[in-house]
Design a protein around this motif. Structure first.
Motif, PDB file in Angstrom:
ATOM      1  N   GLN A 125       0.860  -1.172   0.000  1.00 48.79           N
ATOM      2  CA  GLN A 125       0.000   0.000   0.000  1.00 48.79           C
ATOM      3  C   GLN A 125       0.903   1.230   0.000  1.00 48.79           C
ATOM      4  O   GLN A 125       1.930   1.252   0.659  1.00 48.79           O
ATOM      5  N   VAL A 126       0.511   2.257  -0.738  1.00 51.39           N
ATOM      6  CA  VAL A 126       1.334   3.459  -0.870  1.00 51.39           C
ATOM      7  C   VAL A 126       0.560   4.651  -0.312  1.00 51.39           C
ATOM      8  O   VAL A 126      -0.604   4.855  -0.620  1.00 51.39           O
ATOM      9  N   TYR A 127       1.261   5.435   0.527  1.00 51.46           N
ATOM     10  CA  TYR A 127       0.684   6.615   1.169  1.00 51.46           C
ATOM     11  C   TYR A 127       1.591   7.814   0.937  1.00 51.46           C
ATOM     12  O   TYR A 127       2.784   7.665   0.737  1.00 51.46           O
ATOM     13  N   ASN A 139      -0.848   6.908  -8.631  1.00 47.42           N
ATOM     14  CA  ASN A 139       0.278   7.685  -9.143  1.00 47.42           C
ATOM     15  C   ASN A 139       1.354   7.768  -8.063  1.00 47.42           C
ATOM     16  O   ASN A 139       1.396   8.705  -7.279  1.00 47.42           O
ATOM     17  N   VAL A 140       2.228   6.787  -8.044  1.00 53.52           N
ATOM     18  CA  VAL A 140       3.271   6.678  -7.024  1.00 53.52           C
ATOM     19  C   VAL A 140       4.424   7.602  -7.383  1.00 53.52           C
ATOM     20  O   VAL A 140       4.820   7.692  -8.549  1.00 53.52           O
ATOM     21  N   LYS A 141       4.963   8.293  -6.367  1.00 51.54           N
ATOM     22  CA  LYS A 141       6.095   9.202  -6.568  1.00 51.54           C
ATOM     23  C   LYS A 141       7.218   8.857  -5.597  1.00 51.54           C
ATOM     24  O   LYS A 141       6.992   8.231  -4.550  1.00 51.54           O
ATOM     25  N   LYS A 142       8.427   9.314  -5.936  1.00 49.08           N
ATOM     26  CA  LYS A 142       9.577   9.138  -5.061  1.00 49.08           C
ATOM     27  C   LYS A 142       9.270   9.777  -3.702  1.00 49.08           C
ATOM     28  O   LYS A 142       8.631  10.824  -3.639  1.00 49.08           O
ATOM     29  N   HIS A 143       9.701   9.118  -2.645  1.00 53.01           N
ATOM     30  CA  HIS A 143       9.533   9.528  -1.256  1.00 53.01           C
ATOM     31  C   HIS A 143       8.165   9.161  -0.672  1.00 53.01           C
ATOM     32  O   HIS A 143       7.921   9.443   0.502  1.00 53.01           O
ATOM     33  N   ASP A 144       7.265   8.557  -1.465  1.00 52.50           N
ATOM     34  CA  ASP A 144       6.016   8.077  -0.881  1.00 52.50           C
ATOM     35  C   ASP A 144       6.329   6.965   0.118  1.00 52.50           C
ATOM     36  O   ASP A 144       7.365   6.307   0.029  1.00 52.50           O
ATOM     37  N   ILE A 145       5.417   6.741   1.044  1.00 54.95           N
ATOM     38  CA  ILE A 145       5.578   5.727   2.073  1.00 54.95           C
ATOM     39  C   ILE A 145       4.879   4.452   1.621  1.00 54.95           C
ATOM     40  O   ILE A 145       3.759   4.501   1.095  1.00 54.95           O
ATOM     41  N   VAL A 146       5.538   3.303   1.810  1.00 57.78           N
ATOM     42  CA  VAL A 146       4.941   2.024   1.438  1.00 57.78           C
ATOM     43  C   VAL A 146       4.949   1.094   2.641  1.00 57.78           C
ATOM     44  O   VAL A 146       5.825   1.177   3.498  1.00 57.78           O
TER      45      VAL A 146
END
Length: 116
Positions: free
Chosen positions: A61-63, A105-112
């Motif tokens: 999951q990406v936040y 839309n996942v980006k660099k520095h997102d939390i997983v």
């Protein structure tokens, strides 16, 4: 005046301790979730590896933490937005895995974090 100096000293020591803890193994294992550390075309590199229980095929999951700006005292300065999901394509080592985006839309520095 002495009270103000004590407050500033305490703050400096507290920030120093937090900074020291941020790079420690304790911080990585108990506080930090994984993070998107790089994106190359469709491939996403995340800081979750075999030591965290990552396996090929698992979903993440990406936040994203979004700064809210100045808020009233007692309110959070940040909100957490759900961004999407990734699927682990391969585990690189104890600390990293390669994944592909399956939603959002996942980006660099997102939390997983591993989907439970």
């Amino acid at each position: 005046m002495l009270y103000k100096i004590m407050k500033v000293t305490f703050l400096v020591v507290f920030v120093g301790l937090l900074t020291a803890c941020a790079g420690s193994q304790f911080y990585h294992e108990n506080i930090m979730r994984g993070q998107v550390v790089g994106i190359d075309n469709d491939e996403v590199v995340v800081c979750i590896g075999s030591e965290d229980g990552a396996e090929t095929g698992q979903e993440l999951q990406v936040y994203r933490y979004v700064w809210e700006g100045a808020v009233e005292e007692g309110d959070d300065d940040y909100r957490v937005d759900y961004v999407g999901t990734l699927q682990i394509k391969s585990v690189v080592n104890d600390h990293f895995a390669r994944a592909i985006s399956t939603k959002g839309n996942v980006k660099k520095h997102d939390i997983v974090e591993l989907k439970k």
